[in-house]
Design an enzyme around this catalytic site. Structure first.
Site, PDB file in Angstrom:
ATOM      1  N   HIS A 105      -7.513  -4.880  10.037  1.00  0.00           N
ATOM      2  CA  HIS A 105      -6.665  -4.215   8.691  1.00  0.00           C
ATOM      3  C   HIS A 105      -5.402  -5.024   8.492  1.00  0.00           C
ATOM      4  O   HIS A 105      -4.771  -5.160   9.038  1.00  0.00           O
ATOM      5  CB  HIS A 105      -7.261  -3.120   8.335  1.00  0.00           C
ATOM      6  CG  HIS A 105      -5.908  -2.137   9.201  1.00  0.00           C
ATOM      7  ND1 HIS A 105      -5.961  -1.089   9.573  1.00  0.00           N
ATOM      8  CD2 HIS A 105      -4.780  -1.919   8.459  1.00  0.00           C
ATOM      9  CE1 HIS A 105      -4.350  -0.846   9.504  1.00  0.00           C
ATOM     10  NE2 HIS A 105      -4.189  -1.345   9.198  1.00  0.00           N
TER      11      HIS A 105
ATOM     12  N   ASN B 155      -7.402  -2.777  14.219  1.00  0.00           N
ATOM     13  CA  ASN B 155      -8.943  -3.418  13.911  1.00  0.00           C
ATOM     14  C   ASN B 155      -9.169  -4.519  12.692  1.00  0.00           C
ATOM     15  O   ASN B 155     -10.074  -4.799  12.041  1.00  0.00           O
ATOM     16  CB  ASN B 155      -9.485  -2.010  13.449  1.00  0.00           C
ATOM     17  CG  ASN B 155      -8.911  -1.478  12.247  1.00  0.00           C
ATOM     18  OD1 ASN B 155      -8.472  -1.983  11.697  1.00  0.00           O
ATOM     19  ND2 ASN B 155      -8.976  -0.714  11.629  1.00  0.00           N
TER      20      ASN B 155
ATOM     21  N   ASP C 121       0.727  -1.563  -0.102  1.00  0.00           N
ATOM     22  CA  ASP C 121       0.049   0.050  -0.117  1.00  0.00           C
ATOM     23  C   ASP C 121       0.660   1.614  -0.026  1.00  0.00           C
ATOM     24  O   ASP C 121       1.903   1.274   0.146  1.00  0.00           O
ATOM     25  CB  ASP C 121      -0.779   0.129   1.602  1.00  0.00           C
ATOM     26  CG  ASP C 121      -0.256  -0.739   2.157  1.00  0.00           C
ATOM     27  OD1 ASP C 121       0.935  -0.554   1.729  1.00  0.00           O
ATOM     28  OD2 ASP C 121      -1.152  -1.214   3.473  1.00  0.00           O
TER      29      ASP C 121
ATOM     30  N   GLU D 213      -9.687  -1.885   5.338  1.00  0.00           N
ATOM     31  CA  GLU D 213     -10.138  -1.508   6.256  1.00  0.00           C
ATOM     32  C   GLU D 213     -11.749  -2.861   6.354  1.00  0.00           C
ATOM     33  O   GLU D 213     -11.561  -3.321   6.248  1.00  0.00           O
ATOM     34  CB  GLU D 213     -10.149   0.205   6.684  1.00  0.00           C
ATOM     35  CG  GLU D 213      -9.690   0.687   6.756  1.00  0.00           C
ATOM     36  CD  GLU D 213      -8.800   1.129   8.355  1.00  0.00           C
ATOM     37  OE1 GLU D 213      -9.000   0.430   8.584  1.00  0.00           O
ATOM     38  OE2 GLU D 213      -8.291   2.065   7.907  1.00  0.00           O
TER      39      GLU D 213
HETATM   40  C1  GLP Z   1      -0.158   0.616   8.353  1.00  0.00           C
HETATM   41  C2  GLP Z   1      -0.380  -0.345   7.642  1.00  0.00           C
HETATM   42  C3  GLP Z   1      -0.347  -2.136   7.024  1.00  0.00           C
HETATM   43  C4  GLP Z   1      -0.071  -2.384   8.503  1.00  0.00           C
HETATM   44  C5  GLP Z   1      -0.457  -1.992  10.476  1.00  0.00           C
HETATM   45  C6  GLP Z   1       0.338  -1.949  11.432  1.00  0.00           C
HETATM   46  O1  GLP Z   1      -1.821   0.646   8.972  1.00  0.00           O
HETATM   47  N1  GLP Z   1      -0.768  -0.385   6.043  1.00  0.00           N
HETATM   48  O2  GLP Z   1       0.394  -2.754   5.923  1.00  0.00           O
HETATM   49  O3  GLP Z   1      -0.125  -4.563   9.081  1.00  0.00           O
HETATM   50  O4  GLP Z   1      -0.385  -0.364   9.790  1.00  0.00           O
HETATM   51  O5  GLP Z   1       1.406  -1.739  11.162  1.00  0.00           O
HETATM   52  P1  GLP Z   1       2.338  -1.719  12.643  1.00  0.00           P
HETATM   53  O6  GLP Z   1       2.996  -3.432  12.518  1.00  0.00           O
HETATM   54  O7  GLP Z   1       2.944  -0.649  12.385  1.00  0.00           O
HETATM   55  O8  GLP Z   1       1.398  -2.397  13.991  1.00  0.00           O
END
Ligand code: GLP
Length: 246
Positions: free
Chosen positions: A138, A136, A67, A143
């Site tokens: 995702h 949440n 993304d 989402e």
């Molecule tokens: C962002 C990214 C996701 C990732 C999520 C969790 O929203 N778009 O791909 O999995 O954060 O991130 P973290 O590993 O910092 O908790």
């Protein structure tokens, strides 16, 4: 969906890095889809180490990012372009021609999404998709409510996700939209590795594994994937009931 529980973050990261390294050794032109966030930093560190000390090569590997924020230039310090370069692509021998990150500044974002899907198809599809998980549930920026049959597209970010990611941005204002690989894009990967670390992910992990498979919990989709594995540290596994093998 199998789950592997590791004593801590470092052990989890090392095991996940081994999966990527093995795949890369077996098939030098393998196609990877990779996440951002705090969780995968340990894998990237370990893979960079293997590249430097063991000669692990990524010269022919193909990389797609999950993304990118919409509206962020590739050199914006909070962009996923910069994140991936700083933590991985510029520290290994990745071929820039084989590195794909959605362009958040594309004049026609819908066309950019189509271009991205076409590039994945041209590369032969994703072999290994590495995922983190949002609080949440995702995955990528899909989402809760993201249709399981969605492909790469522009999405609105939830308030809770924008809040978690706010500190990366001036005045704590995260972008409102992003381009994300779709749920079906992820599901089409030959294998999926979902990583979760820490107690703040335990609720999402338990819901994804134990509640109904539902679009309201995106990560639950992986339960019907033939080759998806959860890599958890003990903290992230702490809300799981019994029946999850270590
Ligand atoms: C962002 C990214 C996701 C990732 C999520 C969790 O929203 N778009 O791909 O999995 O954060 O991130 P973290 O590993 O910092 O908790």
């Amino acid at each position: 969906m199998r789950a592997r529980v590791f004593p801590d973050y470092n052990a989890m990261s090392a095991a996940a890095a081994d999966v990527v390294a093995r795949r890369s050794n077996e098939e030098p032109s393998a196609v990877f889809m990779l996440p951002t966030g705090i969780t995968p930093l340990g894998i990237y560190r370990r893979l960079v180490e293997m590249h430097r000390s063991e000669g692990l090569s990524f010269a022919n590997a193909n990389f797609f990012n999950l993304d990118e924020y919409l509206g962020l230039a590739p050199d914006h310090r909070a962009s996923y372009h910069v994140y991936m370069k700083e933590h991985f692509y510029e520290l290994i021998n990745a071929d820039p021609a084989r590195v794909f990150v959605p362009d958040g500044t594309a004049i026609d974002p819908e066309a950019e999404c189509e271009r991205y899907e076409a590039a994945i198809r041209e590369a032969g599809g994703i072999d290994v998709c590495v995922l983190g998980i949002g609080r949440n549930g995702h995955i990528g920026f899909n989402e809760p409510g993201a249709p399981f049959d969605s492909r790469t597209r522009v999405v609105e970010l939830s308030e809770s996700t924008r809040k978690v990611n706010a500190s990366d941005f001036e005045a704590d204002r995260a972008p409102e939209r992003a381009i994300t690989a779709g749920m079906a894009t992820i599901f089409d990967s030959k294998s999926v590795l979902l990583l979760a670390s820490g107690t703040n992910k335990a609720g999402a992990v338990a819901a994804a594994v134990e509640d109904d498979v539902s679009e309201s919990m995106p990560a639950s989709m992986l339960r019907s994937h033939p080759n998806a594995v959860l890599f958890l540290d003990e903290a992230a596994a702490s809300d799981l009931g019994h029946g999850v093998a270590g």
